[in-house]
Design an enzyme around this catalytic site. Structure first.
Site, PDB file in Angstrom:
ATOM      1  N   ASP A 188      -5.449 -16.353   2.531  1.00  0.00           N
ATOM      2  CA  ASP A 188      -5.068 -17.629   3.136  1.00  0.00           C
ATOM      3  C   ASP A 188      -3.637 -18.026   2.769  1.00  0.00           C
ATOM      4  OD1 ASP A 188      -5.363 -19.932   4.570  1.00  0.00           O
ATOM      5  OD2 ASP A 188      -6.454 -21.010   3.013  1.00  0.00           O
TER       6      ASP A 188
ATOM      7  N   HIS B 160       1.899 -13.948   9.214  1.00  0.00           N
ATOM      8  CA  HIS B 160       0.796 -12.980   9.321  1.00  0.00           C
ATOM      9  C   HIS B 160       1.306 -11.556   9.103  1.00  0.00           C
ATOM     10  CE1 HIS B 160      -2.017 -16.028  10.232  1.00  0.00           C
ATOM     11  NE2 HIS B 160      -1.488 -16.352  11.404  1.00  0.00           N
TER      12      HIS B 160
ATOM     13  N   LEU C 253     -11.211   3.805  -3.144  1.00  0.00           N
ATOM     14  CA  LEU C 253     -11.648   2.437  -2.841  1.00  0.00           C
ATOM     15  C   LEU C 253     -12.473   2.362  -1.551  1.00  0.00           C
ATOM     16  CD1 LEU C 253     -11.183  -0.677  -3.485  1.00  0.00           C
ATOM     17  CD2 LEU C 253      -9.320  -0.552  -1.805  1.00  0.00           C
TER      18      LEU C 253
END
Ligand code: FPP
Length: 243
Positions: free
Chosen positions: A24, A41, A134
Site C-alpha cells: 500500500d 504503481h 520461494l
C-alpha cells in the site's frame, strides 16, 4: 512444536514460514513527488520484484502479496489498465521466476481477467511449479469475503453431490476449498503506508497471524524494513489461544 523449541533449533532467530504483504501507498508516494499515480504503481512493481528476490535470498518459504483486490476495479480505468500492464510485463519476463528459482501461484478470481493475462498466468504457474526456492503467491482480483463465499458454494456442492457428508464439514475441509489450498496460514502480515486494517486480505487465514505496520510507503519499503518485521516477530510469543 512450540515457539521456543523452534527458536532453540534455529539458534539466532526464527524465520516465519509465510510472510504476507499489503503493498500500500503507491499513490501517495507518487503524489509526494508530483508524479501521476501510475508512476507510483510502476515504482511499487519494481519494489515488489526486489522484495520477492530478497525473500528468496534469505530462504523464506512463502511470500503472499496483495496486488489487486476485488474492490480495485472501482479505480479509474487508466489506473486499472496500468496495473494490469505491469502484471503483463512481469509475467512475460519468465526469467523473473526461472533464474530466481521462484514458484509463482495466483490466488483470487482470475477467470474474469483478460484472456491473455489468464494464459500468461497459467504458463508462469506451470513453468515455475518445480522451482525449489520461494513460493510466491500473488493475490489478484482477490477478496477475502469473495474467497469465503466461493468456498461455501464449493462445500455445499460437495455435500449435495455426496462427495462429503454434512457432518464432515470442518475447518480443514472448508480451508481446502479456499484459494490458498496447500499454503500454510501467514505467520506475519505486513502493511506499510500507515494504514491499520486488513482490507479484505486473507481474512480466514489471518486468524492467528501477527501484524506489523509501518509508515513507510510501499515503494520505499526496503529489505531493512522486512528485517525489522522479522525481528519484531521474534519478540512476539505466539500462543494460538493456549497459555
Ligand atoms: C495500493 O496502493 C496498491 C495497489 C492497489 C496496487 C499494487 C500493485 C503493485 C505494487 C503492482 C503490482 C505488480 C505486479 C507485477 C505484481 P494505493 O494505490 O492504494 O496507494 P495510496 O493508498 O497511496 O493511494
Amino acid at each position: 512444536m512450540g515457539f521456543f523449541q523452534k527458536k532453540r533449533e534455529r539458534k539466532d532467530r526464527v524465520m516465519p514460514r509465510h510472510i504476507a504483504i499489503i503493498m500500500d501507498g503507491n499513490g501517495r508516494w507518487a503524489k509526494k513527488r508530483s508524479l501521476p499515480r501510475s508512476a507510483g504503481h510502476s515504482a511499487g512493481a519494481r519494489n515488489f520484484k526486489d522484495i520477492a528476490r530478497y525473500c528468496n535470498k534469505i530462504g523464506l518459504e512463502y511470500l503472499t502479496v496483495y496486488a489487486f483486490s476485488t474492490e480495485n476495479w472501482k479505480r479509474p480505468k487508466a489506473e486499472v489498465d496500468h496495473i494490469l500492464n505491469l502484471l503483463r510485463d512481469y509475467l512475460k519476463d519468465a526469467k523473473n521466476f526461472k533464474d530466481e528459482n521462484i514458484a509463482v501461484k495466483f490466488i483470487g478470481n482470475i477467470s474474469v481477467l483478460p484472456q491473455d493475462i489468464i494464459d500468461l498466468i497459467k504458463d508462469a504457474e506451470i513453468n515455475s511449479q518445480n522451482a525449489t526456492g520461494l513460493k510466491l503467491n500473488i493475490a489478484l482480483n482477490y477478496g477475502g469475503r469473495d474467497e469465503i463465499i466461493n468456498a461455501v458454494k464449493k462445500t455445499v456442492e460437495d455435500v449435495q453431490s455426496g462427495k462429503i457428508a454434512y457432518s464432515d464439514i470442518n475447518e480443514e475441509y472448508f480451508a481446502s476449498n479456499l484459494y490458498t489450498l496447500g499454503i500454510p496460514d501467514p505467520d506475519i502480515i505486513i502493511r506499510p503506508s500507515g494504514e491499520y486494517r486488513l482490507s479484505n486480505f486473507l481474512i480466514w487465514q489471518s486468524a492467528y497471524s501477527e501484524f506489523w505496520f509501518s509508515n513507510v510507503l510501499w515503494p520505499d519499503f526496503k529489505p531493512k524494513h522486512l528485517e525489522m518485521a522479522i525481528d519484531e516477530y521474534n519478540k512476539r510469543e505466539r500462543r494460538f489461544g493456549g497459555i
